[in-house]
Enzyme design. Structure first.
Site, PDB file in Angstrom:
ATOM      1  N   SER A 146     -41.361 -97.278 -17.927  1.00  0.00           N
ATOM      2  CA  SER A 146     -40.196 -98.163 -17.832  1.00  0.00           C
ATOM      3  C   SER A 146     -40.630 -99.615 -17.980  1.00  0.00           C
ATOM      4  O   SER A 146     -41.819 -99.926 -17.937  1.00  0.00           O
ATOM      5  CB  SER A 146     -39.513 -97.982 -16.474  1.00  0.00           C
ATOM      6  OG  SER A 146     -40.333 -98.542 -15.464  1.00  0.00           O
ATOM      7  N   LYS A 147     -39.632-100.469 -18.132  1.00  0.00           N
ATOM      8  CA  LYS A 147     -39.921-101.894 -18.266  1.00  0.00           C
ATOM      9  C   LYS A 147     -40.617-102.399 -17.008  1.00  0.00           C
ATOM     10  O   LYS A 147     -41.494-103.250 -17.069  1.00  0.00           O
ATOM     11  CB  LYS A 147     -38.608-102.652 -18.505  1.00  0.00           C
ATOM     12  CG  LYS A 147     -38.790-104.157 -18.488  1.00  0.00           C
ATOM     13  CD  LYS A 147     -37.682-104.857 -19.198  1.00  0.00           C
ATOM     14  CE  LYS A 147     -37.502-106.296 -18.737  1.00  0.00           C
ATOM     15  NZ  LYS A 147     -38.660-106.971 -18.190  1.00  0.00           N
ATOM     16  N   ARG A 148     -40.238-101.825 -15.859  1.00  0.00           N
ATOM     17  CA  ARG A 148     -40.861-102.242 -14.602  1.00  0.00           C
ATOM     18  C   ARG A 148     -42.373-101.991 -14.602  1.00  0.00           C
ATOM     19  O   ARG A 148     -43.132-102.769 -14.038  1.00  0.00           O
ATOM     20  CB  ARG A 148     -40.191-101.551 -13.412  1.00  0.00           C
ATOM     21  CG  ARG A 148     -39.383-102.550 -12.585  1.00  0.00           C
ATOM     22  CD  ARG A 148     -38.617-101.859 -11.471  1.00  0.00           C
ATOM     23  NE  ARG A 148     -37.604-100.959 -12.020  1.00  0.00           N
ATOM     24  CZ  ARG A 148     -37.467 -99.674 -11.662  1.00  0.00           C
ATOM     25  NH1 ARG A 148     -38.291 -99.136 -10.782  1.00  0.00           N
ATOM     26  NH2 ARG A 148     -36.510 -98.949 -12.196  1.00  0.00           N
ATOM     27  N   ASP A 174     -43.921-104.844 -16.351  1.00  0.00           N
ATOM     28  CA  ASP A 174     -43.922-106.062 -15.527  1.00  0.00           C
ATOM     29  C   ASP A 174     -44.996-105.965 -14.439  1.00  0.00           C
ATOM     30  O   ASP A 174     -45.717-106.912 -14.166  1.00  0.00           O
ATOM     31  CB  ASP A 174     -42.549-106.265 -14.869  1.00  0.00           C
ATOM     32  CG  ASP A 174     -41.470-106.549 -15.906  1.00  0.00           C
ATOM     33  OD1 ASP A 174     -41.833-106.900 -17.052  1.00  0.00           O
ATOM     34  OD2 ASP A 174     -40.272-106.408 -15.586  1.00  0.00           O
TER      35      ASP A 174
END
Ligand code: GLU
Length: 531
Positions: A285-287, A290
């Site tokens: 996921s994008k998380r 990050d």
């Protein structure tokens, strides 16, 4: 008697299968990448596009880009341009699409309303679909009343639709402008076979499927399922290569092909495995990006009024490295080759070597690929990529020749993972040191050093040919003749010119900087370090 039937049925199935293979052999390979413009293209979507492209090119087929924008509520401005730009950056060529044109267009679903309307009518006329008037409130009430409510054969006769209402009333409601949807009439109790080239035959029972909405009068648009099937058929798609998340839709798609009478030319399916988190369980996921510091989008994404998301391009990745890295997430060439150009990938790609289980997103490997590709590209291309970084650091690249920048890049590139790392490694080629590393001073700069640096300057002045090959032996001879400590002199020399005791070969540095600049820097260091 049963045995006879079995034989006939078996024969019929085999015959149909052979027929399908013959048809497939006859047909030109046509694949499509069919993103919905709901935001930036995720790196998983990029891999799907890439596999489609490799497969198409390998078979001399066509690669189509179709924009699936029928869900007006999820439409995001700028997403379509982003998709085009990302694919172009990566070198994933499109043969037919919104920009490229082609004889199967339009390639944007919102421009194909007439086609879908006509196909919805075909299903309605053939009793394969029906019109439903149930309002959201009515559906909500049903859900509250019946546990695990599903709109299907077991419930449809208790709902407000064209199967339960008299025809006149249906006509009147439509004439009055009442909102309705068209639902697919799934016949229960049937085994539906999905043939996936990667996973083999997957059979599910149609009773678990619901009567999916195919069209909504409210926006006069089809849903994903209908538009996707109709377009794959009309665009003569032979292979549907897409993410695993679409596998649950496949049985419905098989039934839709059948309902339209298109089963014999239905495309083959390939559902690619998920990209998994670099650590732990679950989908990337994008998380994760990050949290662990890597992009999950090909290009930077600037949402209206929202936070910017990082992209591979802006983070200093070369497109070739991203392509190579992605190609190996879920596929292997069957040998131990790792570095492969797009042409080599096209030659080697093989669906049989795709994995069925999820592919861990090893971003460290991505960095490694980038490092490798940075070593392979010509120095003058590296120089062009470095220019914006120079500018960001207050250096006007126009003050240096292209050749100078390229040679500086060439000397330090072995140490870089990203183009931006060139600054740290090569800044001394573009400006004098603004400080000198204190630890190096302590270790390498003694009271005697200024005097020795004075002698070094004299030696350097006497060298006509300042190239590495000519200057190096002269300086080393001088050090030896004086009985100086080689390491101390050379490190003090380096400290003065570079600002710290690191960097490429000293005489490569001085060759590029030239005699005047080298001497100027030694003088400067003697003055500044004393102070
Ligand atoms: N529009 C779907 C998507 O956003 C396409 C799925 C498919 O390839 O069938 O991925």
């Amino acid at each position: 008697m049963d045995a006879v039937w079995d034989f006939i049925l078996n024969f019929a199935t085999t015959f149909k299968h052979c027929l399908k293979i013959i048809v497939e052999m006859d047909r030109k390979v046509r694949v499509r990448f069919a993103p919905s413009p709901t935001g930036p293209l995720h790196i998983g979507g990029v891999r799907t596009a890439l596999y489609n492209y490799l497969f198409a090119r390998q078979h001399g087929g066509d690669m189509i880009l179709r924009i699936e924008d029928t869900d007006s509520t999820r439409f995001v401005p700028g997403a379509e341009d982003y998709i085009n730009e990302a694919l172009a950056w990566l070198g994933i060529g499109i043969d037919e699409g919104v920009r490229e044109g082609g004889k199967y267009g339009p390639y944007k679903q919102s421009e194909r309303r007439d086609i879908y309307r006509e196909h919805v009518k075909m299903l309605l006329d053939n009793d394969k679909a029906y019109i439903a008037f149930d309002t959201p409130a009515e559906l909500e009430a049903k859900r509250a009343e019946i546990p695990n409510f599903q709109y299907d054969a077991s419930t449809r006769m208790s709902m407000r639709n064209s199967l339960t209402l008299p025809k006149e009333e249906v006509d009147r409601l439509i004439a009055d402008g009442e909102k309705y949807v068209v639902r697919f009439k799934v016949e229960p109790g049937r085994d539906v076979e999905v043939n996936d080239l990667l996973r083999g035959k997957v059979t599910i029972n149609s009773s678990i499927l619901d009567d999916k909405v195919l069209y909504k009068s409210a926006d006069d648009l089809p849903t994903y399922h209908l538009a996707n099937i109709v377009d794959d058929h009309l665009m003569e798609i032979t292979h549907v290569i897409r993410g695993e998340e679409w596998l649950p839709s496949a049985p419905l798609h098989v039934l839709l092909y059948e309902a339209f009478g298109w089963s014999d030319t239905a495309p083959s399916f390939v559902h690619l495995p998920l990209l998994l988190k670099p650590d732990g369980k679950g989908k990337l996921s994008k998380r994760d990006g990050d949290r662990l510091g890597f992009p999950v989008f090909p290009l930077e994404w600037h949402p209206e009024g929202g936070e910017v998301s990082s992209g591979y391009r802006e983070s200093g990745y070369l497109p070739e490295a991203v392509v190579n890295f992605l190609a190996l997430l879920g596929w292997n060439p069957g040998d131990d080759s790792e570095i492969m150009s797009m042409d080599q990938l096209i030659e080697k790609f093989d669906l049989a070597h795709c994995s069925r289980s999820g592919a861990r997103f090893d971003y460290e490997k991505g960095r490694w690929f980038n490092h490798e590709y940075l070593q392979q590209i010509p120095d003058d291309r590296l120089a062009q990529l470095f220019k914006p970084v120079l500018r960001d650091n207050g250096i006007d690249p126009d003050n240096f020749s292209d050749d100078y920048i390229a040679r500086a890049c060439g000397l330090v590139k072995g140490r870089i993972y990203f183009v931006r790392d060139l600054w740290d490694q090569a800044k001394f080629f573009f400006k004098e040191p603004d400080s000198y590393n204190p630890k190096d001073i302590k270790k390498r700069w003694s009271e005697d050093t200024p005097r020795i640096m004075g002698e070094l300057i004299e030696t350097l002045r006497g060298i006509d040919d300042f190239s590495c090959a000519s200057a190096e032996p002269i300086v080393l001879d001088w050090i030896a003749s004086k009985g100086y400590h080689l390491g101390n002199v050379m490190n003090a020399f380096r400290l003065a010119v570079v600002g710290e005791c690191k960097g490429p070969h000293m005489f490569d540095i001085t060759e590029l900087l030239g005699k005047d600049e080298t001497i100027r820097r030694i003088n400067l260091a003697v003055e500044r370090i004393k102070a």
